[in-house]
Motif scaffolding. Structure first.
Motif, PDB file in Angstrom:
ATOM      1  N   ARG A  82       5.668   8.343  79.462  1.00  0.00           N
ATOM      2  CA  ARG A  82       5.998   8.744  78.121  1.00  0.00           C
ATOM      3  C   ARG A  82       4.720   9.059  77.252  1.00  0.00           C
ATOM      4  NH1 ARG A  82       8.369   4.961  73.384  1.00  0.00           N
ATOM      5  NH2 ARG A  82       8.270   6.488  71.740  1.00  0.00           N
ATOM      6  N   PHE A 124       6.496   2.467  79.879  1.00  0.00           N
ATOM      7  CA  PHE A 124       6.528   3.570  79.235  1.00  0.00           C
ATOM      8  C   PHE A 124       5.152   4.320  79.198  1.00  0.00           C
ATOM      9  CE2 PHE A 124       3.892   0.816  76.180  1.00  0.00           C
ATOM     10  CZ  PHE A 124       4.354  -0.204  76.342  1.00  0.00           C
ATOM     11  N   GLU A 149      20.272   0.169  77.630  1.00  0.00           N
ATOM     12  CA  GLU A 149      19.418  -0.138  78.479  1.00  0.00           C
ATOM     13  C   GLU A 149      17.953   0.337  78.101  1.00  0.00           C
ATOM     14  OE1 GLU A 149      19.905  -3.192  79.894  1.00  0.00           O
ATOM     15  OE2 GLU A 149      22.182  -3.139  80.019  1.00  0.00           O
ATOM     16  N   CYS A 150      17.096  -0.324  78.738  1.00  0.00           N
ATOM     17  CA  CYS A 150      15.550   0.073  78.362  1.00  0.00           C
ATOM     18  C   CYS A 150      15.401   1.602  78.399  1.00  0.00           C
ATOM     19  CB  CYS A 150      14.578  -0.400  79.459  1.00  0.00           C
ATOM     20  SG  CYS A 150      12.772  -0.079  79.238  1.00  0.00           S
ATOM     21  N   LEU A 151      14.919   1.853  76.965  1.00  0.00           N
ATOM     22  CA  LEU A 151      14.588   3.364  76.627  1.00  0.00           C
ATOM     23  C   LEU A 151      13.171   3.696  76.788  1.00  0.00           C
ATOM     24  CD1 LEU A 151      17.029   3.620  73.379  1.00  0.00           C
ATOM     25  CD2 LEU A 151      17.193   4.556  75.579  1.00  0.00           C
ATOM     26  N   GLY A 152      12.382   2.832  77.440  1.00  0.00           N
ATOM     27  CA  GLY A 152      10.665   3.365  77.407  1.00  0.00           C
ATOM     28  C   GLY A 152       9.910   3.047  76.155  1.00  0.00           C
ATOM     29  N   SER A 153      10.380   2.179  75.456  1.00  0.00           N
ATOM     30  CA  SER A 153       9.656   2.108  74.149  1.00  0.00           C
ATOM     31  C   SER A 153       9.175   0.586  74.016  1.00  0.00           C
ATOM     32  CB  SER A 153      10.695   2.656  73.033  1.00  0.00           C
ATOM     33  OG  SER A 153      10.032   2.525  72.008  1.00  0.00           O
ATOM     34  N   CYS A 154       8.913  -0.166  75.118  1.00  0.00           N
ATOM     35  CA  CYS A 154       8.774  -1.465  75.016  1.00  0.00           C
ATOM     36  C   CYS A 154       7.678  -1.884  74.389  1.00  0.00           C
ATOM     37  CB  CYS A 154       8.479  -1.937  76.684  1.00  0.00           C
ATOM     38  SG  CYS A 154       9.594  -0.945  77.884  1.00  0.00           S
ATOM     39  N   GLY A 155       6.447  -0.975  74.461  1.00  0.00           N
ATOM     40  CA  GLY A 155       5.296  -1.417  73.609  1.00  0.00           C
ATOM     41  C   GLY A 155       5.462  -1.281  72.150  1.00  0.00           C
TER      42      GLY A 155
END
Lengths: 178, 428
Positions: B93, B90, A126-132
């Protein structure tokens, strides 16, 4: 075989434990499980978890219940490189399924499986915080972003050549782990 | 040009190094706070600033701080919530990776305001590569006398530690985070008691998001009143927006709250650069996966026909009938080719995976919603499934210990409310 950290890892473990107030060393459990996973072939076998329980003077069940709760801890053997592919919305919108499909075809396994030579495991996460920078996957601590199938081919070749086990602790290290 | 506070030095090379950060005004707020202010005056400045929690809930930070119990002889803790896991988000981060000293300085100012001598940065395990960046910044700050004992020659002491999580969205909920930090499963606690009274190790604790803590630095520098002049109404200051999905320029953007319209944010070259491939906009999830998804007409304009602005109030206008929320600022854009039921499946799968399992409505309900949506998008759905989905989410919303239940229910409710036709298209 007796399960035990080597001298360097034990030093790291003790340094982590020393961060917490007197009587609160159970706080070190998650960091120590990460360390143990890196030290013992990328997964947490029962004797490994029992060893961590001894180090923190807690009951083994307190370790098992935590290790089984968090998705980054592997309770079964995994390949040397675990490819964790994000499949949540933002990555899905930009082609995560194509990336997974490509990996599956390339490595001849399905997500959730390990190659016969034990080199690669594909894991949907699930989402790894790399959406951009989607689509993306993580191997060990390393993020591979803005993926295309061509990029994936190069990454897999490089990982295959290196033959190293990748873990979260591997590429980078806590200050204590010097 | 919009006002930049957190990312004003984003273009500066090596801003992650203390020396460079100091050359650009870094640690002036920490000095000002510790040398010239008291705990109380600092809390007052943050109250005056109108700063609201940037993690998603938007609760006034100064008020949260003022709830902190201060029994004599009991340690207090500041815990930074760096568990950023809300799909579409994000920005923490970005901030930690590129501006670690801004967070460390914010931790120093905030800890001083709270009278905390120990602080933890709880970072999601997947961000492991950021741990050494933060630890390096802590080391540098300590060597320069901003951390450790007798900071800047005063009697104030502060130690900061970085704690890694293990991969669990639920640990972004503050009491689950504290459980995890104590080495346990991330099961949210019943409240009360609130962390301000009994938090980490049963001691008074404040948990704040990375961006919230970073925002304390400019507030100390300019004063609460000046900060409150930035933005509009109760949406003071600036906010980091994580923009992703079908746009030409995904990335993290700092906006002055209430001054940029949603339309400008999507189409302007300064921000998202328009919908990709020359396609039309279909829908936006404006504040991370949990907030209601809105179709083009409602995200660009409120029901009254006013342009919708990037602020807490404007995004929320119309409630859940025609509005949404600012949330974490995770802004996911979808073009005309997306079937919203298919996108919803990724959210339902996510919440099912991330439910901690404590409360039956969430544990069972999220799994059921995932299965139903899967059945619909695989062509096995029945017409009655759409109403069943609606019914299910009403049985979860408000019936769980923590807000994960709502977070799982709202995307379902809004998808069915605004995009029923997309479900029907998949049901034969």
């Amino acid at each position: 075989m007796e399960v035990k950290f080597d001298e360097a890892a034990l030093k790291t473990a003790n340094k982590i434990i020393s961060r917490y107030p007197e009587g609160k060393k159970k706080s070190a459990l998650l960091p120590l499980l990460h360390l143990a996973q890196a030290e013992f072939d990328g997964w947490l076998d029962v004797p490994v978890m029992d060893y961590i329980a001894t180090l923190l003077a807690i009951k083994p069940i307190e370790v098992y219940e935590v290790a089984s709760f968090y998705s980054m801890f592997n309770l079964k053997p995994v390949g040397k490189c675990v490819i964790e592919v994000c499949h949540t919305s933002s990555c899905w919108l930009r082609g995560a399924e194509e990336i997974i499909q490509h990996l599956e075809n390339k490595l001849h396994i399905k997500a959730g499986e390990t190659t016969a030579d034990g080199k690669f495991t594909i894991k949907r996460v699930e989402c790894l915080g790399s959406c951009g920078t989607a689509p993306m996957f993580q191997v060990g601590a390393q993020y591979y972003e803005n993926l295309t199938t061509e990029k994936v081919d190069t990454i897999i070749e490089d990982l295959d050549k290196s033959g190293k086990r990748t873990t979260y602790f591997d590429e980078v290290s806590l200050t204590a782990h010097k | 040009m919009s006002t930049k506070l957190l990312l004003k030095n984003d273009h500066v090379a090596n801003i992650n190094k203390l020396e460079v950060y100091k050359q650009h005004g870094g640690y002036a707020s920490a000095e000002k706070a510790i040398k010239t202010m008291t705990s109380d005056t600092l809390v007052d400045e943050v109250k005056k600033s109108g700063l609201r929690g940037r993690g998603g809930a938007g609760f006034p930070t100064g008020m949260k701080w003022s709830f902190l119990a201060k029994p004599a002889g009991v340690p207090r803790y500041l815990v930074c919530n760096a568990d950023e896991s809300e799909p579409g988000t994000f920005k923490d981060r970005y901030l930690m990776e590129r501006h670690p000293h801004l967070l460390i300085e914010g931790m120093i100012c905030s800890s001083f305001a709270l009278g905390a001598n120990t602080g933890f940065i709880y970072i999601r395990g997947e961000y492991f590569y950021i741990v050494p960046i933060l630890e390096k910044a802590i080391e540098e700050a300590k060597a320069a006398g901003y951390l450790g004992n007798n900071i800047l020659g005063t009697d104030y002491n502060l130690e900061l530690h970085v704690q890694v999580g293990g991969g669990a969205y639920i640990c972004g909920e503050e009491t689950a985070l504290l459980e995890s930090l104590e080495g346990k499963r991330g099961n949210p606690r019943m409240k009360p008691p609130f962390p301000a009274v009994a938090g980490l190790y049963g001691c008074p604790t404040v948990v704040n998001n990375v961006e919230t803590i970073a925002a304390v630095v400019p507030i100390v520098a300019m004063g609460g009143d000046e900060y409150a002049k930035i933005g509009v109404g109760k949406s003071t200051g600036t906010k980091l927006i994580s923009a992703s999905g079908h746009i030409n320029k995904p990335g993290v953007y700092e906006i002055e709250l209430g001054k940029v319209s949603v339309e400008e944010f999507i189409n302007s070259e300064e921000y998202c650069g328009g919908v990709w491939k020359g396609r039309k906009l279909k829908a936006v999830v404006a504040g991370g996966s949990s907030v209601p998804i809105l179709p083009t007409n409602l995200i660009l304009q409120t029901a009254d026909g006013n342009p919708r602005m990037m602020s807490y109030e404007s995004l929320g206008e119309g409630g859940f009938i025609s509005g949404t929320m600012m949330g974490s600022g995770g802004f996911i854009v979808m073009d005309e080719t997306v079937n919203i039921a298919e996108n919803l499946y990724t959210f339902n799968r996510f919440y099912h995976h991330e439910s901690c399992g404590q409360c039956s409505p969430c544990r069972e309900g999220t799994g059921w919603m995932e299965k139903l949506t899967h059945s619909i998008i695989s062509g096995h759905g029945k017409p009655s499934d759409i109403d069943l989905l609606w019914d299910l989410q009403t049985k979860i919303d408000g019936k769980t210990i923590c807000p994960l239940g709502e977070a799982a229910a709202w995307p379902v409710a809004s998808a069915v409310r605004h995009f029923r036709a997309d479900f029907e298209k998949l049901i034969h």
